[in-house]
Design a protein around this motif. Sequence first.
Motif, PDB file in Angstrom:
ATOM      1  N   PRO A   1      33.857 -45.321 -25.210  1.00  0.00           N
ATOM      2  CA  PRO A   1      34.027 -45.350 -23.754  1.00  0.00           C
ATOM      3  C   PRO A   1      32.690 -45.338 -23.023  1.00  0.00           C
ATOM      4  O   PRO A   1      31.773 -44.584 -23.373  1.00  0.00           O
ATOM      5  CB  PRO A   1      34.822 -44.077 -23.473  1.00  0.00           C
ATOM      6  CG  PRO A   1      35.560 -43.813 -24.743  1.00  0.00           C
ATOM      7  CD  PRO A   1      34.625 -44.247 -25.843  1.00  0.00           C
ATOM      8  N   ILE A   2      32.568 -46.196 -22.014  1.00  0.00           N
ATOM      9  CA  ILE A   2      31.340 -46.259 -21.235  1.00  0.00           C
ATOM     10  C   ILE A   2      31.593 -45.681 -19.850  1.00  0.00           C
ATOM     11  O   ILE A   2      32.718 -45.660 -19.359  1.00  0.00           O
ATOM     12  CB  ILE A   2      30.817 -47.701 -21.116  1.00  0.00           C
ATOM     13  CG1 ILE A   2      31.866 -48.620 -20.460  1.00  0.00           C
ATOM     14  CG2 ILE A   2      30.390 -48.243 -22.458  1.00  0.00           C
ATOM     15  CD1 ILE A   2      31.338 -49.976 -20.093  1.00  0.00           C
ATOM     16  N   THR A   3      30.536 -45.212 -19.237  1.00  0.00           N
ATOM     17  CA  THR A   3      30.595 -44.637 -17.899  1.00  0.00           C
ATOM     18  C   THR A   3      29.589 -45.363 -17.014  1.00  0.00           C
ATOM     19  O   THR A   3      28.729 -46.112 -17.502  1.00  0.00           O
ATOM     20  CB  THR A   3      30.253 -43.140 -17.924  1.00  0.00           C
ATOM     21  OG1 THR A   3      28.882 -42.988 -18.352  1.00  0.00           O
ATOM     22  CG2 THR A   3      31.165 -42.386 -18.886  1.00  0.00           C
ATOM     23  N   ILE A   4      29.695 -45.140 -15.725  1.00  0.00           N
ATOM     24  CA  ILE A   4      28.736 -45.748 -14.800  1.00  0.00           C
ATOM     25  C   ILE A   4      27.323 -45.283 -15.131  1.00  0.00           C
ATOM     26  O   ILE A   4      26.368 -46.070 -15.079  1.00  0.00           O
ATOM     27  CB  ILE A   4      29.102 -45.405 -13.345  1.00  0.00           C
ATOM     28  CG1 ILE A   4      30.356 -46.186 -12.927  1.00  0.00           C
ATOM     29  CG2 ILE A   4      27.943 -45.715 -12.393  1.00  0.00           C
ATOM     30  CD1 ILE A   4      30.847 -45.909 -11.534  1.00  0.00           C
ATOM     31  N   LYS A   5      27.182 -44.030 -15.509  1.00  0.00           N
ATOM     32  CA  LYS A   5      25.859 -43.508 -15.857  1.00  0.00           C
ATOM     33  C   LYS A   5      25.244 -44.308 -16.992  1.00  0.00           C
ATOM     34  O   LYS A   5      24.033 -44.589 -16.993  1.00  0.00           O
ATOM     35  CB  LYS A   5      25.970 -42.033 -16.236  1.00  0.00           C
ATOM     36  CG  LYS A   5      24.635 -41.385 -16.580  1.00  0.00           C
ATOM     37  CD  LYS A   5      24.795 -39.916 -16.902  1.00  0.00           C
ATOM     38  CE  LYS A   5      23.452 -39.281 -17.237  1.00  0.00           C
ATOM     39  NZ  LYS A   5      23.591 -37.828 -17.556  1.00  0.00           N
ATOM     40  N   GLU A   6      26.069 -44.705 -17.959  1.00  0.00           N
ATOM     41  CA  GLU A   6      25.542 -45.450 -19.098  1.00  0.00           C
ATOM     42  C   GLU A   6      25.220 -46.904 -18.744  1.00  0.00           C
ATOM     43  O   GLU A   6      24.474 -47.566 -19.466  1.00  0.00           O
ATOM     44  CB  GLU A   6      26.541 -45.392 -20.255  1.00  0.00           C
ATOM     45  CG  GLU A   6      26.624 -44.009 -20.881  1.00  0.00           C
ATOM     46  CD  GLU A   6      27.872 -43.813 -21.740  1.00  0.00           C
ATOM     47  OE1 GLU A   6      27.821 -42.976 -22.650  1.00  0.00           O
ATOM     48  OE2 GLU A   6      28.886 -44.494 -21.484  1.00  0.00           O
ATOM     49  N   LEU A   7      25.777 -47.380 -17.631  1.00  0.00           N
ATOM     50  CA  LEU A   7      25.447 -48.730 -17.171  1.00  0.00           C
ATOM     51  C   LEU A   7      24.167 -48.759 -16.347  1.00  0.00           C
ATOM     52  O   LEU A   7      23.582 -49.818 -16.129  1.00  0.00           O
ATOM     53  CB  LEU A   7      26.586 -49.301 -16.325  1.00  0.00           C
ATOM     54  CG  LEU A   7      27.844 -49.750 -17.064  1.00  0.00           C
ATOM     55  CD1 LEU A   7      28.918 -50.145 -16.060  1.00  0.00           C
ATOM     56  CD2 LEU A   7      27.549 -50.914 -18.003  1.00  0.00           C
ATOM     57  N   ASN A   8      23.729 -47.587 -15.876  1.00  0.00           N
ATOM     58  CA  ASN A   8      22.544 -47.522 -15.025  1.00  0.00           C
ATOM     59  C   ASN A   8      21.278 -47.755 -15.832  1.00  0.00           C
ATOM     60  O   ASN A   8      21.196 -47.405 -17.011  1.00  0.00           O
ATOM     61  CB  ASN A   8      22.460 -46.163 -14.325  1.00  0.00           C
ATOM     62  CG  ASN A   8      23.565 -45.954 -13.319  1.00  0.00           C
ATOM     63  OD1 ASN A   8      24.158 -46.914 -12.828  1.00  0.00           O
ATOM     64  ND2 ASN A   8      23.855 -44.705 -12.997  1.00  0.00           N
ATOM     65  N   THR A   9      20.268 -48.327 -15.168  1.00  0.00           N
ATOM     66  CA  THR A   9      18.948 -48.473 -15.776  1.00  0.00           C
ATOM     67  C   THR A   9      17.954 -47.741 -14.883  1.00  0.00           C
ATOM     68  O   THR A   9      18.052 -46.544 -14.710  1.00  0.00           O
ATOM     69  CB  THR A   9      18.593 -49.965 -15.932  1.00  0.00           C
ATOM     70  OG1 THR A   9      18.704 -50.609 -14.650  1.00  0.00           O
ATOM     71  CG2 THR A   9      19.533 -50.658 -16.920  1.00  0.00           C
ATOM     72  N   GLU A  10      17.029 -48.464 -14.286  1.00  0.00           N
ATOM     73  CA  GLU A  10      16.115 -47.853 -13.331  1.00  0.00           C
ATOM     74  C   GLU A  10      16.811 -47.699 -11.973  1.00  0.00           C
ATOM     75  O   GLU A  10      17.855 -48.307 -11.723  1.00  0.00           O
ATOM     76  CB  GLU A  10      14.877 -48.736 -13.177  1.00  0.00           C
ATOM     77  CG  GLU A  10      15.204 -50.142 -12.682  1.00  0.00           C
ATOM     78  CD  GLU A  10      13.992 -51.038 -12.615  1.00  0.00           C
ATOM     79  OE1 GLU A  10      13.151 -50.796 -11.734  1.00  0.00           O
ATOM     80  OE2 GLU A  10      13.902 -51.970 -13.433  1.00  0.00           O
ATOM     81  N   ASN A  11      16.224 -46.904 -11.101  1.00  0.00           N
ATOM     82  CA  ASN A  11      16.771 -46.772  -9.757  1.00  0.00           C
ATOM     83  C   ASN A  11      16.561 -48.069  -8.990  1.00  0.00           C
ATOM     84  O   ASN A  11      15.453 -48.613  -8.969  1.00  0.00           O
ATOM     85  CB  ASN A  11      16.094 -45.620  -9.006  1.00  0.00           C
ATOM     86  CG  ASN A  11      16.477 -44.272  -9.574  1.00  0.00           C
ATOM     87  OD1 ASN A  11      17.596 -44.093 -10.050  1.00  0.00           O
ATOM     88  ND2 ASN A  11      15.559 -43.318  -9.521  1.00  0.00           N
ATOM     89  N   PRO A  12      17.619 -48.605  -8.365  1.00  0.00           N
ATOM     90  CA  PRO A  12      17.473 -49.854  -7.614  1.00  0.00           C
ATOM     91  C   PRO A  12      16.433 -49.727  -6.518  1.00  0.00           C
ATOM     92  O   PRO A  12      16.314 -48.687  -5.869  1.00  0.00           O
ATOM     93  CB  PRO A  12      18.872 -50.079  -7.027  1.00  0.00           C
ATOM     94  CG  PRO A  12      19.788 -49.339  -7.937  1.00  0.00           C
ATOM     95  CD  PRO A  12      19.014 -48.127  -8.377  1.00  0.00           C
ATOM     96  N   ARG A  13      15.689 -50.812  -6.304  1.00  0.00           N
ATOM     97  CA  ARG A  13      14.648 -50.826  -5.276  1.00  0.00           C
ATOM     98  C   ARG A  13      15.030 -51.828  -4.191  1.00  0.00           C
ATOM     99  O   ARG A  13      14.636 -52.983  -4.204  1.00  0.00           O
ATOM    100  CB  ARG A  13      13.284 -51.178  -5.889  1.00  0.00           C
ATOM    101  CG  ARG A  13      12.740 -50.073  -6.788  1.00  0.00           C
ATOM    102  CD  ARG A  13      11.317 -50.349  -7.192  1.00  0.00           C
ATOM    103  NE  ARG A  13      11.226 -51.522  -8.070  1.00  0.00           N
ATOM    104  CZ  ARG A  13      10.083 -52.126  -8.383  1.00  0.00           C
ATOM    105  NH1 ARG A  13       8.943 -51.708  -7.871  1.00  0.00           N
ATOM    106  NH2 ARG A  13      10.089 -53.159  -9.197  1.00  0.00           N
TER     107      ARG A  13
END
Length: 306
Positions: free
Chosen positions: A13-25
């Motif tokens: 199972p994946i979560t939104i947190k696991e889809l995140n990379t760097e903070n969007p700019r």
Amino acid sequence: MTTDTVSKPAPTPITIKELNTENPRWCAGCGDFGIIMGLKRFIVERQLAPAQTVNVSGIGCSGRAPNYFNTYGVHSIHGRPIPIALGVALARPDLNLFVHAGDGDTLSIGGNHLVHGINKNFKCVFLMYDNEVYALTKNQTSPTTRHNHPTNTQPQGSYLNPLNPITVALGLGASFVASTADWIPDHLTNTMKTAFDHPGFAFVHISQRCPHFDPSNFDHKNSNWFSFLKHPNGIEPDRRLADKTEVVDHDPSNLAQAFQYGAAERRYFGLFFQNKEKPRYDNILHGLVDKAVKKDASKILDSFLV
């Protein structure tokens, strides 16, 4: 070979947190934040495997989107996300394919590719980020800038009426045309669901705020200037706003009525048109490859001998 996308669930199972990379700019309050969050919500809800998912973009504020997904991605050439996405669709028809493009990538430098992407009707979800101005290049007039709106390139106001993305897509023969907004999260995600399930090129127009260069464009705190389109085969109106604005019954198989709503001065969010029977270039091409007679590699050039 099958060319329909098969939503293979993630092995774990994946979560939104696991889809995140760097903070969007992006600028504070930019609608792009809401768009990528809406897509992440959809990916998590469907449990699409990141290794089976590709995000392709061109140049502009929306071009940064693939950087912020822990999936495969291509931050490509200005105006060229569609032909690059077509290459992905032809090489790997098993992948979940999303295309991110702004008003320039879609209707200006990329307008010729939109014509052929819609005509080829290959399987993808095409997300048009429309803030109605060129923001990355610091407030220039774009193809969708409203008439008389001042910009750095036309400080006395935009000279021409804007192109209408909905009627343009409908006029080009798109098999799927929908519209939503970055500040209506449930409707945004539900639109992505319906688009993803469409067997072809799904054109999704997204009204997107640009508070830095055009803070007065979209009144996101008010809903009296737009309506929702509703139908059992369409997209459900946003449950938070449906009782605060107009809801119109519209059959998405009715092309003439889709043009009427698309061309109206009032803005409509929902599914304008869908045709699941339109031929797909990727299906046709893969079918020809599958039926091709295999030849000895050493004799492939024999027909060119003189």
